[in-house]
Design an enzyme around this catalytic site. Structure first.
Site, PDB file in Angstrom:
ATOM      1  N   LYS A  28       1.082  -1.053   0.096  1.00  0.00           N
ATOM      2  CA  LYS A  28      -0.167  -0.461  -0.264  1.00  0.00           C
ATOM      3  C   LYS A  28       1.010   1.190  -0.270  1.00  0.00           C
ATOM      4  O   LYS A  28       1.759   0.951   0.284  1.00  0.00           O
ATOM      5  CB  LYS A  28      -0.767  -0.023   1.508  1.00  0.00           C
ATOM      6  CG  LYS A  28      -0.302   0.215   3.021  1.00  0.00           C
ATOM      7  CD  LYS A  28       0.399   1.450   3.015  1.00  0.00           C
ATOM      8  CE  LYS A  28       0.679   1.114   4.794  1.00  0.00           C
ATOM      9  NZ  LYS A  28       2.137   2.530   5.020  1.00  0.00           N
ATOM     10  N   PRO A 113       9.107  -4.439  -0.025  1.00  0.00           N
ATOM     11  CA  PRO A 113       9.908  -3.652   1.054  1.00  0.00           C
ATOM     12  C   PRO A 113       9.872  -3.745   2.289  1.00  0.00           C
ATOM     13  O   PRO A 113       9.141  -3.704   2.569  1.00  0.00           O
ATOM     14  CB  PRO A 113      10.220  -2.287   0.326  1.00  0.00           C
ATOM     15  CG  PRO A 113       9.046  -2.087  -0.589  1.00  0.00           C
ATOM     16  CD  PRO A 113       7.824  -3.174  -0.861  1.00  0.00           C
ATOM     17  N   VAL A 114      11.010  -4.358   3.038  1.00  0.00           N
ATOM     18  CA  VAL A 114      11.154  -5.053   4.482  1.00  0.00           C
ATOM     19  C   VAL A 114      11.045  -3.851   5.306  1.00  0.00           C
ATOM     20  O   VAL A 114      11.862  -3.227   4.677  1.00  0.00           O
ATOM     21  CB  VAL A 114      12.158  -6.181   4.649  1.00  0.00           C
ATOM     22  CG1 VAL A 114      12.114  -6.344   6.548  1.00  0.00           C
ATOM     23  CG2 VAL A 114      11.344  -7.239   4.002  1.00  0.00           C
ATOM     24  N   ALA A 115      10.064  -3.562   6.160  1.00  0.00           N
ATOM     25  CA  ALA A 115      10.342  -2.024   7.260  1.00  0.00           C
ATOM     26  C   ALA A 115      10.761  -0.535   6.456  1.00  0.00           C
ATOM     27  O   ALA A 115      11.117  -0.210   5.725  1.00  0.00           O
ATOM     28  CB  ALA A 115      11.577  -2.348   7.935  1.00  0.00           C
ATOM     29  N   GLY A 116       9.530  -0.861   5.116  1.00  0.00           N
ATOM     30  CA  GLY A 116      10.042   0.135   4.116  1.00  0.00           C
ATOM     31  C   GLY A 116       8.212   1.340   4.528  1.00  0.00           C
ATOM     32  O   GLY A 116       8.083   2.258   2.941  1.00  0.00           O
ATOM     33  N   MET A 118       5.318   0.171   4.025  1.00  0.00           N
ATOM     34  CA  MET A 118       4.278  -0.290   2.635  1.00  0.00           C
ATOM     35  C   MET A 118       3.315  -1.627   2.948  1.00  0.00           C
ATOM     36  O   MET A 118       2.590  -1.846   1.856  1.00  0.00           O
ATOM     37  CB  MET A 118       4.743  -0.319   0.966  1.00  0.00           C
ATOM     38  CG  MET A 118       6.019   0.619   0.241  1.00  0.00           C
ATOM     39  SD  MET A 118       6.064   0.691  -1.346  1.00  0.00           S
ATOM     40  CE  MET A 118       4.842   0.175  -1.887  1.00  0.00           C
ATOM     41  N   ALA A 119       3.578  -1.263   4.853  1.00  0.00           N
ATOM     42  CA  ALA A 119       2.559  -2.771   4.809  1.00  0.00           C
ATOM     43  C   ALA A 119       2.308  -3.683   4.612  1.00  0.00           C
ATOM     44  O   ALA A 119       1.763  -4.885   4.553  1.00  0.00           O
ATOM     45  CB  ALA A 119       1.388  -2.198   4.931  1.00  0.00           C
ATOM     46  N   GLY A 120       4.354  -4.311   4.529  1.00  0.00           N
ATOM     47  CA  GLY A 120       4.701  -5.761   3.912  1.00  0.00           C
ATOM     48  C   GLY A 120       4.090  -6.527   5.177  1.00  0.00           C
ATOM     49  O   GLY A 120       4.053  -8.091   4.615  1.00  0.00           O
ATOM     50  N   GLY A 121       4.228  -6.185   6.980  1.00  0.00           N
ATOM     51  CA  GLY A 121       4.600  -7.257   7.436  1.00  0.00           C
ATOM     52  C   GLY A 121       3.296  -7.166   7.579  1.00  0.00           C
ATOM     53  O   GLY A 121       2.042  -8.417   8.251  1.00  0.00           O
ATOM     54  N   ASP A 155      -2.524  -1.454   9.714  1.00  0.00           N
ATOM     55  CA  ASP A 155      -2.505  -1.796   8.362  1.00  0.00           C
ATOM     56  C   ASP A 155      -3.342  -3.070   8.485  1.00  0.00           C
ATOM     57  O   ASP A 155      -3.277  -3.466   6.920  1.00  0.00           O
ATOM     58  CB  ASP A 155      -1.271  -1.637   7.748  1.00  0.00           C
ATOM     59  CG  ASP A 155      -0.795  -0.383   8.375  1.00  0.00           C
ATOM     60  OD1 ASP A 155      -1.443   0.998   8.659  1.00  0.00           O
ATOM     61  OD2 ASP A 155       0.335   0.257   8.030  1.00  0.00           O
TER      62      ASP A 155
END
Length: 315
Positions: A28, A113-116, A118-121, A155
């Site tokens: 996102k 992206p990790v820790a970016g 963009m709500a990857g986790g 998120d």
């Protein structure tokens, strides 16, 4: 919390008769992130306008003797492989509600992206929840899935829903938004990550003693989304966390400047950062912005995509 409407029963973990379920779930960008003052519970009220974009993680679940997590893809070594991972927490909560033995192997193929910012986790949490629901045949309602998502994080509900939405409360209370066209984006991935809690702490520090207004969604921005007007959207985008992210990671200012100089209609930090997002007029302009960012030396890598994108989907 919404409890299950039926009494828990014991399942074996093979409710669908299949040996694997894969769910694709999007990244996102926050086209508006209005942040209120810290609440007594430590969270902040938000007016958070989410747009899902076409960068995806895939979460594959298979039956196993015990819960375990594996991960592959860019920066996979930074992803926790224990019960702090939102994918694991999602599986455990669904299992608890339905009396399922949480023996499952969760494999995450990272492309967000990790820790970016963009709500990857969060995407992985929503993906694991939908995948386990399908694998175990728990048939949780959409409302219950969203309720579990809200427990996991602010998120996570949007990662399930996708498209575009306004999130209020701490971001988990969603209202779906109309989007009138495809918007073209370029994302510059930074050399290192930023901790979302650290960015919020810096926001609080920078605003100490300042009266912070209640966060409200911009009607100009909502209208621009509905009309599909990239120029109007560019004039309306905003991120109240951007000053805090820049305070912790000053080099991001150079990335933002490089994208603007390359012709991006708008440039902003995505969420809590450190990924920076650039809105382009069209696909050709997006490619030009991406080429300039790659040449600028201000970021690690660059991704070009568009939105809105669908939410978590079984593939």
């Amino acid at each position: 919390m919404t409890e299950s409407k039926t009494e828990p029963t014991t399942h074996t973990g093979r409710g669908t008769g299949t040996d694997a379920v894969t769910v694709r779930v999007p990244a996102k960008v926050n086209v508006q992130l209005a942040v209120g003052a810290a609440r007594p519970d430590g969270f902040h009220d938000l007016a958070n306008v989410f747009l899902a974009v076409g960068l995806y993680d895939e979460v594959t679940v298979t039956p196993a003797d015990e819960l375990r997590i594996t991960c592959e893809g860019p920066d996979a070594d930074q992803v926790p492989l224990d019960a702090t991972n939102l994918a694991a927490r999602a599986a455990l909560e669904l299992a608890r509600r339905y009396g399922v033995e949480p023996g499952v192997h969760l494999h995450i193929a990272k492309d967000i992206p990790v820790a970016g910012g963009m709500a990857g986790g969060s995407a992985d949490g929503a993906g694991a929840l939908l995948a386990c629901d399908a694998l175990w045949g728990t048939h949780a309602s959409r409302e219950e899935l969203l309720d579990i998502c809200a427990e996991l994080g602010s998120d996570v509900p949007f990662s399930l829903v996708g498209g575009a939405a306004l999130g209020v409360g701490r971001g988990e209370q969603l209202r779906t938004l109309e989007v009138g066209a495809t918007f073209h984006w370029v994302f510059a991935i930074a050399e290192r990550g930023l901790s979302t809690p650290a960015v919020f702490r810096e926001f609080d520090r920078m605003n100490e003693g300042v009266r912070i207004p209640e966060p409200v969604a911009s009607q100009e921005l909502l209208d621009a989304l509905a009309k599909g007007d990239a120029g109007a959207l560019a004039r309306a985008v905003s991120n109240d966390l951007q000053p805090a992210a820049l305070s912790l990671f000053p080099a991001l200012a150079d990335t933002l400047a490089a994208g603007r100089n390359a012709g991006a209609l708008a440039a902003l930090v995505s969420g809590s950062g450190p990924t920076t997002a650039f809105l382009a007029a069209d696909a050709e302009s997006a490619r030009a912005v991406a080429d300039a960012l790659r040449a600028s030396g201000t970021c690690r890598t660059v991704r070009v995509t568009d939105g809105p994108a669908p939410g978590a989907t079984v593939v």
